[in-house]
Design an enzyme around this catalytic site. Structure first.
Site, PDB file in Angstrom:
ATOM      1  N   THR A 267      43.465  52.369  47.469  1.00 22.73           N
ATOM      2  CA  THR A 267      43.476  50.904  47.469  1.00 22.73           C
ATOM      3  C   THR A 267      44.884  50.437  47.796  1.00 22.73           C
ATOM      4  OG1 THR A 267      41.759  50.908  45.788  1.00 22.73           O
ATOM      5  CG2 THR A 267      43.030  48.874  46.030  1.00 22.73           C
TER       6      THR A 267
ATOM      7  N   LEU B  82      33.664  53.601  44.398  1.00 23.55           N
ATOM      8  CA  LEU B  82      32.985  54.344  43.328  1.00 23.55           C
ATOM      9  C   LEU B  82      33.484  53.915  41.955  1.00 23.55           C
ATOM     10  CD1 LEU B  82      35.129  56.577  42.047  1.00 23.55           C
ATOM     11  CD2 LEU B  82      34.581  57.803  44.121  1.00 23.55           C
TER      12      LEU B  82
ATOM     13  N   LYS C  83      38.604  45.274  49.411  1.00 25.74           N
ATOM     14  CA  LYS C  83      38.666  46.062  48.180  1.00 25.74           C
ATOM     15  C   LYS C  83      39.283  45.251  47.035  1.00 25.74           C
ATOM     16  CE  LYS C  83      38.749  49.323  45.242  1.00 25.74           C
ATOM     17  NZ  LYS C  83      37.556  49.806  44.576  1.00 25.74           N
TER      18      LYS C  83
ATOM     19  N   PHE D 164      28.448  42.682  34.521  1.00 32.34           N
ATOM     20  CA  PHE D 164      29.867  42.332  34.347  1.00 32.34           C
ATOM     21  C   PHE D 164      30.110  41.035  33.584  1.00 32.34           C
ATOM     22  CE2 PHE D 164      32.937  45.215  35.975  1.00 32.34           C
ATOM     23  CZ  PHE D 164      32.124  46.180  36.533  1.00 32.34           C
ATOM     24  N   ILE D 165      29.181  40.699  32.681  1.00 29.37           N
ATOM     25  CA  ILE D 165      29.452  39.520  31.844  1.00 29.37           C
ATOM     26  C   ILE D 165      29.439  39.930  30.370  1.00 29.37           C
ATOM     27  CG2 ILE D 165      28.720  37.778  33.510  1.00 29.37           C
ATOM     28  CD1 ILE D 165      26.059  37.568  31.893  1.00 29.37           C
TER      29      ILE D 165
ATOM     30  N   GLY E   5      34.382  41.511  25.533  1.00 27.84           N
ATOM     31  CA  GLY E   5      34.932  42.699  24.885  1.00 27.84           C
ATOM     32  C   GLY E   5      36.420  42.573  24.650  1.00 27.84           C
TER      33      GLY E   5
ATOM     34  N   GLY F 116      40.284  47.668  31.180  1.00 26.02           N
ATOM     35  CA  GLY F 116      41.406  48.571  31.430  1.00 26.02           C
ATOM     36  C   GLY F 116      41.101  49.386  32.665  1.00 26.02           C
TER      37      GLY F 116
ATOM     38  N   CYS G  56      42.016  50.664  37.903  1.00 19.91           N
ATOM     39  CA  CYS G  56      41.807  49.779  39.054  1.00 19.91           C
ATOM     40  C   CYS G  56      41.994  48.299  38.744  1.00 19.91           C
ATOM     41  CB  CYS G  56      40.429  50.026  39.652  1.00 19.91           C
ATOM     42  SG  CYS G  56      40.302  51.649  40.401  1.00 19.91           S
TER      43      CYS G  56
HETATM   44  N1  LIG Z   1      39.745  55.874  40.030  1.00 14.69           N
HETATM   45  C1  LIG Z   1      38.868  55.037  40.542  1.00 14.69           C
HETATM   46  O1  LIG Z   1      37.836  54.731  39.936  1.00 14.69           O
HETATM   47  C2  LIG Z   1      39.085  54.420  41.900  1.00 14.69           C
HETATM   48  C3  LIG Z   1      38.035  53.784  42.556  1.00 14.69           C
HETATM   49  C4  LIG Z   1      38.260  53.240  43.808  1.00 14.69           C
HETATM   50  C5  LIG Z   1      39.511  53.316  44.394  1.00 14.69           C
HETATM   51  N2  LIG Z   1      40.528  53.928  43.728  1.00 14.69           N
HETATM   52  C6  LIG Z   1      41.819  54.033  44.390  1.00 14.69           C
HETATM   53  O2  LIG Z   1      41.931  55.337  44.932  1.00 14.69           O
HETATM   54  C7  LIG Z   1      43.285  55.795  44.861  1.00 14.69           C
HETATM   55  C8  LIG Z   1      43.361  57.096  44.070  1.00 14.69           C
HETATM   56  O3  LIG Z   1      42.959  56.837  42.750  1.00 14.69           O
HETATM   57  P1  LIG Z   1      42.634  58.004  41.721  1.00 14.69           P
HETATM   58  O4  LIG Z   1      42.113  57.352  40.488  1.00 14.69           O
HETATM   59  O5  LIG Z   1      41.829  59.056  42.389  1.00 14.69           O
HETATM   60  O6  LIG Z   1      44.112  58.545  41.459  1.00 14.69           O
HETATM   61  P2  LIG Z   1      44.563  59.880  40.686  1.00 14.69           P
HETATM   62  O7  LIG Z   1      45.846  59.551  40.051  1.00 14.69           O
HETATM   63  O8  LIG Z   1      43.426  60.384  39.857  1.00 14.69           O
HETATM   64  O9  LIG Z   1      44.791  60.937  41.857  1.00 14.69           O
HETATM   65  C9  LIG Z   1      45.799  60.829  42.811  1.00 14.69           C
HETATM   66  C10 LIG Z   1      46.198  62.234  43.212  1.00 14.69           C
HETATM   67  O10 LIG Z   1      47.083  62.161  44.333  1.00 14.69           O
HETATM   68  C11 LIG Z   1      47.994  63.232  44.225  1.00 14.69           C
HETATM   69  N3  LIG Z   1      49.144  63.031  45.124  1.00 14.69           N
HETATM   70  C12 LIG Z   1      50.234  62.255  44.979  1.00 14.69           C
HETATM   71  N4  LIG Z   1      51.044  62.375  46.039  1.00 14.69           N
HETATM   72  C13 LIG Z   1      50.454  63.228  46.897  1.00 14.69           C
HETATM   73  C14 LIG Z   1      50.784  63.729  48.173  1.00 14.69           C
HETATM   74  N5  LIG Z   1      51.899  63.369  48.800  1.00 14.69           N
HETATM   75  N6  LIG Z   1      49.953  64.608  48.765  1.00 14.69           N
HETATM   76  C15 LIG Z   1      48.804  64.980  48.153  1.00 14.69           C
HETATM   77  N7  LIG Z   1      48.428  64.530  46.929  1.00 14.69           N
HETATM   78  C16 LIG Z   1      49.238  63.655  46.321  1.00 14.69           C
HETATM   79  C17 LIG Z   1      48.327  63.248  42.738  1.00 14.69           C
HETATM   80  O11 LIG Z   1      48.908  64.470  42.351  1.00 14.69           O
HETATM   81  C18 LIG Z   1      46.956  63.011  42.132  1.00 14.69           C
HETATM   82  O12 LIG Z   1      46.274  64.225  41.875  1.00 14.69           O
HETATM   83  C19 LIG Z   1      44.070  54.637  44.254  1.00 14.69           C
HETATM   84  O13 LIG Z   1      44.604  53.848  45.275  1.00 14.69           O
HETATM   85  C20 LIG Z   1      43.014  53.868  43.486  1.00 14.69           C
HETATM   86  O14 LIG Z   1      43.344  52.518  43.334  1.00 14.69           O
HETATM   87  C21 LIG Z   1      40.345  54.504  42.501  1.00 14.69           C
END
Ligand SMILES: NC(=O)c1ccc[n+]([C@@H]2O[C@H](COP(=O)([O-])OP(=O)(O)OC[C@H]3O[C@@H](n4cnc5c(N)ncnc54)[C@H](O)[C@@H]3O)[C@@H](O)[C@H]2O)c1
Length: 447
Positions: A121, A156, A210, A255-256, A259, A263, A266
């Site tokens: 994101t 997701l 997004k 989503f209503i 709570g 947190g 995202c």
């Molecule tokens: N978690 C969610 O539910 C969700 C849903 C939609 C979108 N997102 C977005 O997706 C992105 C990732 O979120 P996440 O929750 O999976 O994060 P996360 O922290 O679980 O995973 C990120 C991973 O990237 C790795 N990383 C960092 N620098 C790197 C590099 N140079 N090369 C390779 N790997 C590297 C880290 O070690 C870590 O394992 C974010 O932008 C988040 O906003 C997350």
């Protein structure tokens, strides 16, 4: 197709496993050596229902593998997905250092036409920065290779990530190249069998989509929490109000839920990042700022109620706490409301006995040295000898507890429920007082 995924976290690992499951040949790269070592040993570093199974069989089938070697990762394919973290910077804007580091690696090692797919994101305009970082590396190498950058934000939900990825509501592709769009269509073809879920648009619109989605969902929650706070002061029951408004199809039931605040990794960071983007272009995002500040206050509401009950004297009190993860079915504790509550309680001189079905390891990692926290193996142990019970996460196993045992174990017959899991009468029958969110006049709140 050969596909590379940078970042093996909640998004990257699910993406990699699901793409391998439908037949692609996926290499997941992460800079975290411990994480990759775990995965290579067949261990899953996060809790996500159904993920372990898919990872195991796709690894066995030879379609999913892991590496810490950026060069090997880039050379694996002409499709490079970026799924690394974009955490908040000091001022709340998205920190793009991990995204640009990946872009540099791609530019450093690519040797043919490449499509860089941004799944993280990221603020509007990031694709241009990624393009510039790749281009700068190619210039250093004196190469003029063609490449495209695509925005493919991920929607997701942790806890339901596999199903969301396999049956997405929509697959957003922000793109200015037909060649790249065709490759993405092929990648996602297996997910479109039932009906076409692809939505094509320009890159900036995809990036903004997004943030708009998350900001709207967060707005619904903060709106409902504001109405809950009003209900409490007006002697109304927010649960009746929720059913009353949710029945209107224009509003809907999703989503209503009121709570103790949202947190996770995202909503808090994305609402903030979008507000900072607005600041950056001189636009005051009044609604986004309000959503954020309502949520900030809401995370302290449960503490206010506990403090009010003990007339502000929490020294030496023990709070039994059920639920540490920011929501059920995940072990993710990023920005979890339970963290705010625990930290408030500690500051006021109380201690905490806590239990969560999946987030105990993560809690240990974050608060391992905290003497004022006892981690308990069961929800029953968490209330043994506690003064009161507080609930921060709506795990299924908390929904129908043994109220008699709760009444017998806690010293003061009070349950503070941050997720409105019960009907007040259920607890009254067992001599328990019940303080939830927005449920009528008898609710404590700071004036
Ligand atoms: N978690 C969610 O539910 C969700 C849903 C939609 C979108 N997102 C977005 O997706 C992105 C990732 O979120 P996440 O929750 O999976 O994060 P996360 O922290 O679980 O995973 C990120 C991973 O990237 C790795 N990383 C960092 N620098 C790197 C590099 N140079 N090369 C390779 N790997 C590297 C880290 O070690 C870590 O394992 C974010 O932008 C988040 O906003 C997350």
């Amino acid at each position: 197709m050969n596909i590379t995924i940078f970042g093996t976290g909640y998004v990257g690992l699910v993406t990699g496993a699901c793409l391998a499951d439908v037949g692609h040949n996926v290499l997941c790269m992460d800079v975290d050596q411990a994480k990759i070592a775990k995965l290579e040993n067949g261990q899953i570093p996060i809790f996500e229902p159904g993920l372990e199974n898919i990872v195991r069989h796709t690894v066995e089938a030879g379609r999913l593998s892991f590496t810490t070697d950026a060069e090997k990762a880039v050379k694996h394919s002409s499709l490079q997905f970026i799924a690394v973290g974009t955490p908040p910077d000091e001022d709340g804007s998205a920190d793009l250092q991990y995204v640009t580091a990946v872009a540099r690696s791609i530019g450093q090692y690519m040797d043919d036409y490449t499509v860089v797919v941004d799944k993280s994101t990221v603020p509007v305009g990031t694709a241009d920065k990624v393009k510039a970082a790749v281009r700068a590396q190619l210039d250093n190498r004196g190469l003029e290779l063609e490449f495209d950058v695509v925005s493919n934000p991920e929607f997701l939900k942790e806890g339901a990530a596999i199903n969301d990825f396999m049956k997405p509501d929509r697959i957003i592709i922000g793109c200015d190249s037909d060649r790249a769009a065709d490759m993405l269509r092929e990648v996602y073809y297996p997910f479109n069998r039932n009906h076409d879920r692809m939505v094509y648009m320009d890159i900036r619109s995809a990036e903004l989509t997004k943030y708009a989605a998350n900001a709207l969902l967060a707005t619904k929650i903060s709106f409902m929490n504001e109405i809950a706070n009003l209900a409490e002061r007006l002697g109304a029951d927010i649960e009746a109000v929720r059913r009353g408004i949710g029945s209107d199809p224009r509003i809907g039931y999703h989503f209503i839920y009121p709570g103790c605040g949202y947190g996770g990794s995202c909503f808090p960071k994305d609402v903030q990042a979008l507000a900072r983007t607005a600041d950056g272009i001189g636009y005051e995002a009044k609604l986004l700022n309000a959503v954020e500040s309502v949520n900030y206050a809401q995370k302290h509401v449960l503490f206010d109620k506990i403090s009010h009950y003990f007339r502000g004297d929490l020294k030496g009190k023990v709070v039994g706490l059920w639920g540490l993860a920011f929501k059920p079915n995940t072990d993710d504790m990023r920005e979890a409301s339970a963290r705010t509550l625990m930290e408030d309680l500690w500051k006021a001189g109380a201690t905490v006995q806590a239990f969560d079905p999946e987030a105990m390891e993560e809690t240990q990692r974050i608060y391992g040295d905290e003497a004022r926290l006892t981690l308990c193996g069961t929800k029953e142990q968490a209330i043994k000898g506690a003064d009161v019970l507080a609930i921060c996460t709506e795990w299924k196993e908390f929904r129908s507890p043994d109220f008699k045992a709760i009444a017998e174990n806690i010293k003061h017959p009070v349950v503070f429920d941050g997720r409105n899991l019960y009907e007040p009468e259920m607890l009254e029958r067992h001599g328990l007082m019940y303080y939830a969110i927005g449920r009528g006049r008898n609710q404590f709140h700071s004036e």
